[in-house]
Design an enzyme around this catalytic site. Structure first.
Site, PDB file in Angstrom:
ATOM      1  N   ASP A  10     -10.335   2.455   2.067  1.00 24.44           N
ATOM      2  CA  ASP A  10     -10.491   1.795   3.380  1.00 24.44           C
ATOM      3  C   ASP A  10     -11.346   2.659   4.312  1.00 24.44           C
ATOM      4  O   ASP A  10     -12.344   2.196   4.872  1.00 24.44           O
ATOM      5  CB  ASP A  10      -9.125   1.583   4.052  1.00 24.44           C
ATOM      6  CG  ASP A  10      -8.406   0.351   3.530  1.00 24.44           C
ATOM      7  OD1 ASP A  10      -9.083  -0.591   3.082  1.00 24.44           O
ATOM      8  OD2 ASP A  10      -7.158   0.333   3.581  1.00 24.44           O
ATOM      9  N   LYS A  31       0.802  -1.233   0.000  1.00 22.77           N
ATOM     10  CA  LYS A  31       0.000   0.000   0.000  1.00 22.77           C
ATOM     11  C   LYS A  31       0.836   1.285   0.000  1.00 22.77           C
ATOM     12  O   LYS A  31       0.402   2.295  -0.524  1.00 22.77           O
ATOM     13  CB  LYS A  31      -0.944   0.015   1.211  1.00 22.77           C
ATOM     14  CG  LYS A  31      -2.086  -0.979   1.095  1.00 22.77           C
ATOM     15  CD  LYS A  31      -3.032  -0.838   2.283  1.00 22.77           C
ATOM     16  CE  LYS A  31      -4.146  -1.863   2.203  1.00 22.77           C
ATOM     17  NZ  LYS A  31      -5.105  -1.751   3.309  1.00 22.77           N
TER      18      LYS A  31
HETATM   19  P1  NDP Z   1      -1.458  -2.890  10.783  1.00 23.18           P
HETATM   20  O1  NDP Z   1      -0.474  -3.991  10.938  1.00 23.18           O
HETATM   21  O2  NDP Z   1      -1.095  -1.688   9.965  1.00 23.18           O
HETATM   22  O3  NDP Z   1      -1.860  -2.339  12.260  1.00 23.18           O
HETATM   23  C1  NDP Z   1      -2.214  -3.238  13.282  1.00 23.18           C
HETATM   24  C2  NDP Z   1      -2.685  -2.443  14.493  1.00 23.18           C
HETATM   25  O4  NDP Z   1      -3.138  -3.383  15.492  1.00 23.18           O
HETATM   26  C3  NDP Z   1      -1.599  -1.616  15.157  1.00 23.18           C
HETATM   27  O5  NDP Z   1      -2.174  -0.460  15.729  1.00 23.18           O
HETATM   28  C4  NDP Z   1      -1.091  -2.565  16.254  1.00 23.18           C
HETATM   29  O6  NDP Z   1      -0.474  -1.892  17.344  1.00 23.18           O
HETATM   30  C5  NDP Z   1      -2.398  -3.186  16.696  1.00 23.18           C
HETATM   31  N1  NDP Z   1      -2.221  -4.485  17.348  1.00 23.18           N
HETATM   32  C6  NDP Z   1      -1.998  -5.682  16.749  1.00 23.18           C
HETATM   33  N2  NDP Z   1      -1.930  -6.667  17.670  1.00 23.18           N
HETATM   34  C7  NDP Z   1      -2.116  -6.066  18.883  1.00 23.18           C
HETATM   35  C8  NDP Z   1      -2.172  -6.538  20.228  1.00 23.18           C
HETATM   36  N3  NDP Z   1      -2.008  -7.850  20.510  1.00 23.18           N
HETATM   37  N4  NDP Z   1      -2.396  -5.646  21.221  1.00 23.18           N
HETATM   38  C9  NDP Z   1      -2.575  -4.334  20.940  1.00 23.18           C
HETATM   39  N5  NDP Z   1      -2.537  -3.816  19.689  1.00 23.18           N
HETATM   40  C10 NDP Z   1      -2.316  -4.678  18.682  1.00 23.18           C
HETATM   41  O7  NDP Z   1      -2.780  -3.580  10.241  1.00 23.18           O
HETATM   42  P2  NDP Z   1      -4.009  -2.886   9.480  1.00 23.18           P
HETATM   43  O8  NDP Z   1      -4.277  -1.584  10.115  1.00 23.18           O
HETATM   44  O9  NDP Z   1      -3.772  -2.938   8.024  1.00 23.18           O
HETATM   45  O10 NDP Z   1      -5.172  -3.924   9.789  1.00 23.18           O
HETATM   46  C11 NDP Z   1      -5.802  -3.973  11.070  1.00 23.18           C
HETATM   47  C12 NDP Z   1      -7.057  -4.806  10.968  1.00 23.18           C
HETATM   48  O11 NDP Z   1      -8.001  -4.159  10.100  1.00 23.18           O
HETATM   49  C13 NDP Z   1      -6.869  -6.217  10.395  1.00 23.18           C
HETATM   50  O12 NDP Z   1      -7.601  -7.118  11.201  1.00 23.18           O
HETATM   51  C14 NDP Z   1      -7.487  -6.137   9.017  1.00 23.18           C
HETATM   52  O13 NDP Z   1      -8.056  -7.376   8.628  1.00 23.18           O
HETATM   53  C15 NDP Z   1      -8.596  -5.121   9.262  1.00 23.18           C
HETATM   54  N6  NDP Z   1      -9.029  -4.442   8.036  1.00 23.18           N
HETATM   55  C16 NDP Z   1     -10.358  -4.515   7.720  1.00 23.18           C
HETATM   56  C17 NDP Z   1     -10.835  -3.907   6.598  1.00 23.18           C
HETATM   57  C18 NDP Z   1     -12.283  -4.009   6.273  1.00 23.18           C
HETATM   58  O14 NDP Z   1     -12.658  -3.660   5.155  1.00 23.18           O
HETATM   59  N7  NDP Z   1     -13.142  -4.432   7.186  1.00 23.18           N
HETATM   60  C19 NDP Z   1      -9.938  -3.143   5.692  1.00 23.18           C
HETATM   61  C20 NDP Z   1      -8.563  -3.084   6.137  1.00 23.18           C
HETATM   62  C21 NDP Z   1      -8.137  -3.737   7.267  1.00 23.18           C
HETATM   63  P3  NDP Z   1       1.113  -1.538  17.306  1.00 23.18           P
HETATM   64  O15 NDP Z   1       1.225  -0.285  16.480  1.00 23.18           O
HETATM   65  O16 NDP Z   1       1.466  -1.308  18.735  1.00 23.18           O
HETATM   66  O17 NDP Z   1       1.809  -2.704  16.691  1.00 23.18           O
END
Ligand code: NDP
Length: 283
Positions: A106, A70
């Site tokens: 998104d 992306k």
């Molecule tokens: P990223 O990897 O960019 O971000 C993940 C986020 O989740 C970060 O803020 C991370 O925190 C946090 N995180 C992950 N694991 C934990 C944990 N165990 N405890 C606390 N915080 C946690 O992923 P995306 O933003 O691209 O995707 C996030 C979700 O959104 C996914 O599940 C994806 O499937 C969903 N999604 C859904 C869409 C839809 O159309 N419904 C479209 C796009 C995405 P940190 O920064 O501290 O690592």
């Protein structure tokens, strides 16, 4: 449109095998009798430039980009939409006669899903959990839609501070980072609470963001980005405390519907797309 030559669209990603957008777009093309195809294609990071040249060479109408492309794709495009420019990431490319335009649907999919449920973003105080790609897109789009304020809480606090600063600088909407610990109390003035982290996503369906759920109120809207499972533990728990909930399925479908319109110029058959996805996750 040719009866024999299909118009091509699709998605580049790695991993991409579990991406469900293809069945949703294909169902929409069939319902509208359009000779379009949506191909789910594994593209490694080092091959993205070649793959984007193929989009031009093979006259794809457009392409979706998912992890890890992306951001990497930005220098390969000719233009960016306002939201994609602010977010700094592109999930949808439109091929306009050889000119590749980057868009980010998104966040727009998320705001469209809220509007479909009759939820007003204008003036709303929003708490976003997460500061990754989905949180960035949602926060920027909610700010552009006139949110009253955006609080961002993230495990890695520096990323929340960075996102809050971006919102303040680019959209002038009041935004602040919010410390996140397991006892997190939701501020009383919160209208919309969003899980924009991947917590609760299969196979991690027994997890939910750690916070003090007794501070969820009945007049709050609680939304999740996670769409698999469609009814997450986060949403179930919020409902137990009386809040109305909106699943990530709506965001996914609305985003696919926007892409459909950007590529075909036609109104998307949203109900067909929604039913297709719902059936897929019920199996
Ligand atoms: P990223 O990897 O960019 O971000 C993940 C986020 O989740 C970060 O803020 C991370 O925190 C946090 N995180 C992950 N694991 C934990 C944990 N165990 N405890 C606390 N915080 C946690 O992923 P995306 O933003 O691209 O995707 C996030 C979700 O959104 C996914 O599940 C994806 O499937 C969903 N999604 C859904 C869409 C839809 O159309 N419904 C479209 C796009 C995405 P940190 O920064 O501290 O690592």
């Amino acid at each position: 449109m040719s009866h024999y030559r299909a118009e091509l669209t699709g998605v580049f990603g790695d991993p991409v095998d579990d991406n469900p957008t293809g069945i949703v777009e294909e169902a929409a093309f069939a319902a509208m009798n359009l000779n379009y195809r949506y191909l789910t294609i594994k593209v490694l990071p080092e091959d993205l430039e070649t793959a984007m040249s193929a989009v031009r060479a093979m006259n794809f109408r457009g392409i979706n980009l998912t992890m890890p492309h992306k951001i990497r794709v930005l220098p390969m495009l000719d233009e960016l939409s306002e939201a994609a420019g602010i977010i700094g990431a592109v999930n949808t490319v439109i091929n306009q006669n050889g000119k590749l335009i980057g868009e980010n649907t998104d966040g727009k999919g998320f705001t469209a899903s809220l509007l479909k449920h009759g939820i007003r973003i204008e003036g709303a105080n929003i708490l976003v959990l997460g500061a990754g790609g989905a949180a960035r897109a949602i926060s920027v789009e909610c700010a552009l839609a006139g949110a009253g304020s955006l609080s961002i809480a993230n495990r890695t606090e520096g990323k929340a501070e960075e996102l809050a600063a971006l919102i303040r600088e680019k959209t002038k909407v009041n935004s602040a980072a919010f410390g996140w610990n397991p006892g997190l109390k939701i501020p009383e003035n919160t209208d919309i609470l969003i899980n924009a982290t991947s917590i609760g996503l299969m196979p991690d369906a027994d997890s939910k963001p750690a916070l003090d759920y007794s501070t969820v109120r009945e007049d709050m809207t609680v939304a999740d980005v996670v769409f698999n499972p469609s009814d997450t533990l986060f949403l179930k728990t919020a409902r137990e405390h009386g809040a109305g909930t909106i699943s990530g399925i709506g965001m996914l479908v609305q985003q696919a519907a926007l892409n459909f319109t950007l590529w075909t110029g036609e109104r998307a058959p949203v109900e067909v797309m929604y039913d297709t996805l719902k059936k897929e996750f019920e199996q």
